[in-house]
Design a protein around this motif. Structure first.
Motif, PDB file in Angstrom:
ATOM      1  N   MET A 126      -2.466  -2.582 -10.638  1.00 41.02           N
ATOM      2  CA  MET A 126      -1.627  -3.183  -9.608  1.00 41.02           C
ATOM      3  C   MET A 126      -2.456  -4.203  -8.834  1.00 41.02           C
ATOM      4  N   ASN A 127      -1.808  -5.234  -8.419  1.00 41.78           N
ATOM      5  CA  ASN A 127      -2.469  -6.283  -7.666  1.00 41.78           C
ATOM      6  C   ASN A 127      -2.078  -6.153  -6.195  1.00 41.78           C
ATOM      7  N   TYR A 128      -3.008  -5.706  -5.353  1.00 40.47           N
ATOM      8  CA  TYR A 128      -2.720  -5.534  -3.936  1.00 40.47           C
ATOM      9  C   TYR A 128      -3.990  -5.761  -3.122  1.00 40.47           C
ATOM     10  N   THR A 129      -3.803  -6.180  -1.881  1.00 37.59           N
ATOM     11  CA  THR A 129      -4.931  -6.397  -0.971  1.00 37.59           C
ATOM     12  C   THR A 129      -4.818  -5.522   0.275  1.00 37.59           C
ATOM     13  N   VAL A 130      -3.661  -4.887   0.468  1.00 38.31           N
ATOM     14  CA  VAL A 130      -3.421  -4.009   1.616  1.00 38.31           C
ATOM     15  C   VAL A 130      -2.682  -2.770   1.131  1.00 38.31           C
ATOM     16  N   VAL A 131      -3.114  -1.609   1.615  1.00 35.33           N
ATOM     17  CA  VAL A 131      -2.424  -0.349   1.352  1.00 35.33           C
ATOM     18  C   VAL A 131      -1.909   0.169   2.685  1.00 35.33           C
ATOM     19  N   ILE A 132      -0.637   0.551   2.711  1.00 31.41           N
ATOM     20  CA  ILE A 132      -0.049   1.081   3.941  1.00 31.41           C
ATOM     21  C   ILE A 132       0.356   2.535   3.740  1.00 31.41           C
ATOM     22  N   ASP A 133      -0.129   3.369   4.636  1.00 33.82           N
ATOM     23  CA  ASP A 133       0.251   4.783   4.702  1.00 33.82           C
ATOM     24  C   ASP A 133       1.597   4.830   5.427  1.00 33.82           C
ATOM     25  N   CYS A 134       2.672   4.770   4.671  1.00 33.25           N
ATOM     26  CA  CYS A 134       4.013   4.636   5.259  1.00 33.25           C
ATOM     27  C   CYS A 134       4.423   5.815   6.128  1.00 33.25           C
ATOM     28  N   GLU A 177     -12.424  -3.341  -1.381  1.00 30.78           N
ATOM     29  CA  GLU A 177     -12.203  -4.590  -0.652  1.00 30.78           C
ATOM     30  C   GLU A 177     -10.827  -4.665   0.024  1.00 30.78           C
ATOM     31  N   VAL A 178      -9.934  -3.715  -0.274  1.00 33.40           N
ATOM     32  CA  VAL A 178      -8.591  -3.764   0.317  1.00 33.40           C
ATOM     33  C   VAL A 178      -8.603  -3.239   1.751  1.00 33.40           C
ATOM     34  N   LEU A 179      -7.587  -3.641   2.485  1.00 33.43           N
ATOM     35  CA  LEU A 179      -7.376  -3.135   3.836  1.00 33.43           C
ATOM     36  C   LEU A 179      -6.495  -1.900   3.759  1.00 33.43           C
ATOM     37  N   LEU A 180      -6.749  -0.934   4.613  1.00 30.95           N
ATOM     38  CA  LEU A 180      -5.935   0.271   4.702  1.00 30.95           C
ATOM     39  C   LEU A 180      -5.327   0.328   6.088  1.00 30.95           C
ATOM     40  N   VAL A 181      -3.998   0.445   6.151  1.00 30.02           N
ATOM     41  CA  VAL A 181      -3.308   0.552   7.433  1.00 30.02           C
ATOM     42  C   VAL A 181      -2.827   1.991   7.587  1.00 30.02           C
ATOM     43  N   THR A 182      -3.461   2.710   8.508  1.00 35.17           N
ATOM     44  CA  THR A 182      -3.115   4.088   8.819  1.00 35.17           C
ATOM     45  C   THR A 182      -3.729   4.419  10.166  1.00 35.17           C
ATOM     46  N   ASN A 183      -3.221   5.445  10.802  1.00 34.87           N
ATOM     47  CA  ASN A 183      -3.925   5.981  11.960  1.00 34.87           C
ATOM     48  C   ASN A 183      -4.239   7.455  11.705  1.00 34.87           C
ATOM     49  N   ASP A 184      -4.218   7.823  10.436  1.00 34.42           N
ATOM     50  CA  ASP A 184      -4.600   9.162  10.003  1.00 34.42           C
ATOM     51  C   ASP A 184      -6.105   9.303  10.213  1.00 34.42           C
ATOM     52  N   GLU A 185      -6.528  10.393  10.792  1.00 35.01           N
ATOM     53  CA  GLU A 185      -7.954  10.593  11.049  1.00 35.01           C
ATOM     54  C   GLU A 185      -8.700  11.140   9.836  1.00 35.01           C
ATOM     55  N   LEU A 186      -7.991  11.464   8.767  1.00 33.02           N
ATOM     56  CA  LEU A 186      -8.564  11.879   7.487  1.00 33.02           C
ATOM     57  C   LEU A 186      -9.422  13.135   7.567  1.00 33.02           C
ATOM     58  N   ARG A 187      -9.271  13.913   8.612  1.00 28.83           N
ATOM     59  CA  ARG A 187     -10.092  15.118   8.777  1.00 28.83           C
ATOM     60  C   ARG A 187      -9.944  16.090   7.625  1.00 28.83           C
ATOM     61  N   GLN A 236      11.677  -5.937  -2.091  1.00 27.70           N
ATOM     62  CA  GLN A 236      11.525  -7.322  -2.541  1.00 27.70           C
ATOM     63  C   GLN A 236      10.137  -7.894  -2.254  1.00 27.70           C
ATOM     64  N   ASN A 237       9.439  -7.365  -1.259  1.00 25.69           N
ATOM     65  CA  ASN A 237       8.210  -8.006  -0.803  1.00 25.69           C
ATOM     66  C   ASN A 237       6.946  -7.171  -0.961  1.00 25.69           C
ATOM     67  N   THR A 238       7.068  -5.973  -1.528  1.00 27.12           N
ATOM     68  CA  THR A 238       5.897  -5.121  -1.708  1.00 27.12           C
ATOM     69  C   THR A 238       5.972  -4.419  -3.053  1.00 27.12           C
ATOM     70  N   GLN A 239       4.892  -3.764  -3.384  1.00 24.94           N
ATOM     71  CA  GLN A 239       4.901  -2.813  -4.490  1.00 24.94           C
ATOM     72  C   GLN A 239       4.997  -1.438  -3.841  1.00 24.94           C
ATOM     73  N   ILE A 240       5.935  -0.647  -4.278  1.00 28.66           N
ATOM     74  CA  ILE A 240       6.120   0.678  -3.689  1.00 28.66           C
ATOM     75  C   ILE A 240       5.749   1.742  -4.711  1.00 28.66           C
ATOM     76  N   LEU A 268       0.794  -2.861  -0.890  1.00 24.46           N
ATOM     77  CA  LEU A 268       1.143  -1.670  -1.654  1.00 24.46           C
ATOM     78  C   LEU A 268       1.554  -0.596  -0.650  1.00 24.46           C
ATOM     79  N   LEU A 269       2.751  -0.069  -0.818  1.00 25.23           N
ATOM     80  CA  LEU A 269       3.248   0.998   0.043  1.00 25.23           C
ATOM     81  C   LEU A 269       3.219   2.309  -0.718  1.00 25.23           C
ATOM     82  N   CYS A 270       2.771   3.353  -0.065  1.00 21.63           N
ATOM     83  CA  CYS A 270       2.852   4.704  -0.626  1.00 21.63           C
ATOM     84  C   CYS A 270       3.872   5.451   0.210  1.00 21.63           C
ATOM     85  N   LEU A 271       4.960   5.819  -0.432  1.00 22.90           N
ATOM     86  CA  LEU A 271       6.094   6.385   0.290  1.00 22.90           C
ATOM     87  C   LEU A 271       6.709   7.504  -0.534  1.00 22.90           C
TER      88      LEU A 271
END
Length: 118
Positions: free
Chosen positions: A1-9, A95-105, A69-73, A45-48
């Motif tokens: 997959m070609n993505y530069t950002v991953v979002i924790d939906c 190298e990708v950006l990750l968008v989350t506020n999960d503390e990953l504990r 239409q605008n992301t890979q899900i 890239l959305l993970c949902l």
């Protein structure tokens, strides 16, 4: 997959939702972040979890259409921790950006030492 950002939906969609934080996702919040990423020419890239796509409030139909239409899900199967999907997508491409506020504990100690370094 070609993505530069991953979002924790799940995390983004439940952010600041108070008593609704374990229920329906606020897809408008996810759409807002995706819109910003697109402005910066990012490939998202959305993970949902599949449950969130099958039981969509009618008021979010336009958001779902926009996201499709605008992301890979990646529709994660119910019963599996969706954190594993977005975490893997982020760690395997450092190298990708990750968008989350999960503390990953709950993940830091269950993944090898490269996770902590990442």
């Amino acid at each position: 997959m070609n993505y530069t950002v991953v979002i924790d939906c799940a995390n983004v969609g439940r952010y600041n939702q108070g008593t609704k934080s374990h229920g329906e996702l606020n897809l408008s919040q996810i759409e807002l972040i995706v819109t910003q990423m697109i402005r910066y020419n990012q490939k998202v890239l959305l993970c949902l979890n599949e449950n969130h796509l099958k039981k969509v409030n009618p008021s979010y139909q336009k958001s779902i259409q926009f996201l499709r239409q605008n992301t890979q899900i990646v529709e994660t199967p119910r019963g599996l921790d969706d954190d594993l999907f977005w975490l893997y997508a982020a760690v395997c491409k450092p190298e990708v950006l990750l968008v989350t506020n999960d503390e990953l504990r709950n993940h830091i100690h269950s993944i090898n030492g490269s996770f902590t370094q990442w």
